[in-house]
Scaffold this motif. Structure first.
Motif, PDB file in Angstrom:
ATOM      1  N   SER A  90       0.824  -1.201   0.000  1.00  0.00           N
ATOM      2  CA  SER A  90       0.000   0.000   0.000  1.00  0.00           C
ATOM      3  C   SER A  90       0.863   1.258   0.000  1.00  0.00           C
ATOM      4  CB  SER A  90      -0.924  -0.001   1.220  1.00  0.00           C
ATOM      5  OG  SER A  90      -1.672   1.194   1.284  1.00  0.00           O
ATOM      6  N   LEU A  91       1.878   1.286   0.850  1.00  0.00           N
ATOM      7  CA  LEU A  91       2.762   2.445   0.913  1.00  0.00           C
ATOM      8  C   LEU A  91       3.487   2.656  -0.410  1.00  0.00           C
ATOM      9  CD1 LEU A  91       4.431   4.697   2.256  1.00  0.00           C
ATOM     10  CD2 LEU A  91       5.942   2.902   3.162  1.00  0.00           C
ATOM     11  N   GLU A  92       4.095   1.592  -0.929  1.00  0.00           N
ATOM     12  CA  GLU A  92       4.897   1.721  -2.139  1.00  0.00           C
ATOM     13  C   GLU A  92       4.047   2.129  -3.337  1.00  0.00           C
ATOM     14  OE1 GLU A  92       6.896  -2.019  -2.452  1.00  0.00           O
ATOM     15  OE2 GLU A  92       7.966  -1.727  -0.558  1.00  0.00           O
ATOM     16  N   ARG A  93       2.849   1.573  -3.435  1.00  0.00           N
ATOM     17  CA  ARG A  93       1.990   1.892  -4.577  1.00  0.00           C
ATOM     18  C   ARG A  93       1.523   3.348  -4.515  1.00  0.00           C
ATOM     19  NH1 ARG A  93      -2.363  -2.339  -6.554  1.00  0.00           N
ATOM     20  NH2 ARG A  93      -0.388  -3.282  -7.096  1.00  0.00           N
ATOM     21  N   THR A  94       1.102   3.793  -3.341  1.00  0.00           N
ATOM     22  CA  THR A  94       0.641   5.176  -3.204  1.00  0.00           C
ATOM     23  C   THR A  94       1.783   6.154  -3.423  1.00  0.00           C
ATOM     24  OG1 THR A  94      -1.054   4.471  -1.615  1.00  0.00           O
ATOM     25  CG2 THR A  94      -0.523   6.810  -1.678  1.00  0.00           C
ATOM     26  N   TYR A  95       2.940   5.851  -2.845  1.00  0.00           N
ATOM     27  CA  TYR A  95       4.098   6.741  -2.983  1.00  0.00           C
ATOM     28  C   TYR A  95       4.499   6.855  -4.459  1.00  0.00           C
ATOM     29  CZ  TYR A  95       8.426   9.080  -1.631  1.00  0.00           C
ATOM     30  OH  TYR A  95       9.427  10.007  -1.474  1.00  0.00           O
ATOM     31  N   SER A  96       4.523   5.731  -5.155  1.00  0.00           N
ATOM     32  CA  SER A  96       4.908   5.734  -6.571  1.00  0.00           C
ATOM     33  C   SER A  96       3.908   6.520  -7.407  1.00  0.00           C
ATOM     34  CB  SER A  96       5.001   4.303  -7.098  1.00  0.00           C
ATOM     35  OG  SER A  96       6.042   3.600  -6.455  1.00  0.00           O
ATOM     36  N   ALA A  97       2.626   6.372  -7.098  1.00  0.00           N
ATOM     37  CA  ALA A  97       1.597   7.089  -7.858  1.00  0.00           C
ATOM     38  C   ALA A  97       1.751   8.595  -7.695  1.00  0.00           C
ATOM     39  CB  ALA A  97       0.200   6.646  -7.402  1.00  0.00           C
ATOM     40  N   ILE A  98       2.029   9.038  -6.468  1.00  0.00           N
ATOM     41  CA  ILE A  98       2.207  10.472  -6.217  1.00  0.00           C
ATOM     42  C   ILE A  98       3.491  10.977  -6.853  1.00  0.00           C
ATOM     43  CG2 ILE A  98       2.527  12.214  -4.427  1.00  0.00           C
ATOM     44  CD1 ILE A  98      -0.309  11.085  -4.638  1.00  0.00           C
ATOM     45  N   GLU A  99       4.541  10.158  -6.798  1.00  0.00           N
ATOM     46  CA  GLU A  99       5.819  10.559  -7.377  1.00  0.00           C
ATOM     47  C   GLU A  99       5.707  10.713  -8.895  1.00  0.00           C
ATOM     48  OE1 GLU A  99      10.293   9.501  -6.081  1.00  0.00           O
ATOM     49  OE2 GLU A  99       9.168   7.797  -6.889  1.00  0.00           O
ATOM     50  N   GLU A 100       4.917   9.843  -9.515  1.00  0.00           N
ATOM     51  CA  GLU A 100       4.735   9.902 -10.966  1.00  0.00           C
ATOM     52  C   GLU A 100       3.844  11.067 -11.377  1.00  0.00           C
ATOM     53  OE1 GLU A 100       3.234   6.147 -12.223  1.00  0.00           O
ATOM     54  OE2 GLU A 100       5.016   5.050 -11.555  1.00  0.00           O
TER      55      GLU A 100
END
Length: 201
Positions: A90-100
């Motif tokens: 959950s953390l990695e997916r959300t963080y990646s989405a915001i970073e992109e």
């Protein structure tokens, strides 16, 4: 899909593309309609307001997340490892989405303020998979008996809130957040272990 579903998907895709480029606040329903080669009035047959489009965007994102939660819950690995994978993903997916695309954060902030019931619904759905993992852990003897696993899942969500919503990331790096998440999970899982004492014992 039927024509109504196709048109709704066309509108949603056009809205997502425009919002990703210009941001939620600078996007209008008439612009989305123009991108779809339809009248502004026609678009309201499918989405009553822009916030409804924002919610549909979030639901589309979360549909895949819930599929992955279900897959994690079904795994034959230990309950502890599944709970770790659950929250780490959950953390990695959300963080990646915001970073992109940082403009997704704007959509998340608007939803948080205007559709709080949506977030409650999503958290409740998430707890379904958490409870399944907790019950598996109890049945295998890995976790101590839990009187109210649904409540335990809710408390875990509260303890890990910082790692769930991008509004709470505080501009920290992913490695920093991962380190903190690992530490909090260590504490939570230790309290669930079969040898842990409950507050009343």
């Amino acid at each position: 899909m039927n024509d109504i579903t196709d048109t709704r998907e066309q509108i949603l895709n056009a809205a997502m593309e425009r919002i990703h480029h210009y941001g939620y606040g600078k996007t209008t329903m008439s612009e989305i309609a123009r991108d779809c080669s339809m009248s502004a009035g026609n678009i309201y047959r499918f989405f009553a307001s822009k916030i409804d489009i924002a919610e549909a965007m979030a639901r589309k994102f979360n549909a895949k997340v819930f599929e992955d939660y279900a897959a994690i819950a079904r795994k034959k690995t230990s309950a502890s490892s599944r709970l770790r994978e659950f929250f780490e993903m959950s953390l990695e997916r959300t963080y990646s989405a915001i970073e992109e695309d940082a403009k997704i954060l704007e959509v998340a902030n608007v939803l948080k303020q205007e559709r709080p019931l949506y977030f409650n619904e999503q958290m409740a759905q998430e707890r379904v998979y958490m409870v399944q993992i907790l019950n598996d852990g109890v049945q295998s003897g890995e976790f101590r008996p839990l009187d109210r696993p649904e409540e335990t899942a809710e408390f875990m969500q509260s303890a890990l809130m910082k790692f769930r919503f991008p509004q709470l990331f505080s501009a920290l790096s992913l490695p920093k957040l991962q380190r903190e998440l690992d530490g909090v999970l260590n504490l939570l899982l230790a309290s669930l272990s079969c040898g842990a004492r409950t507050p009343d014992s």
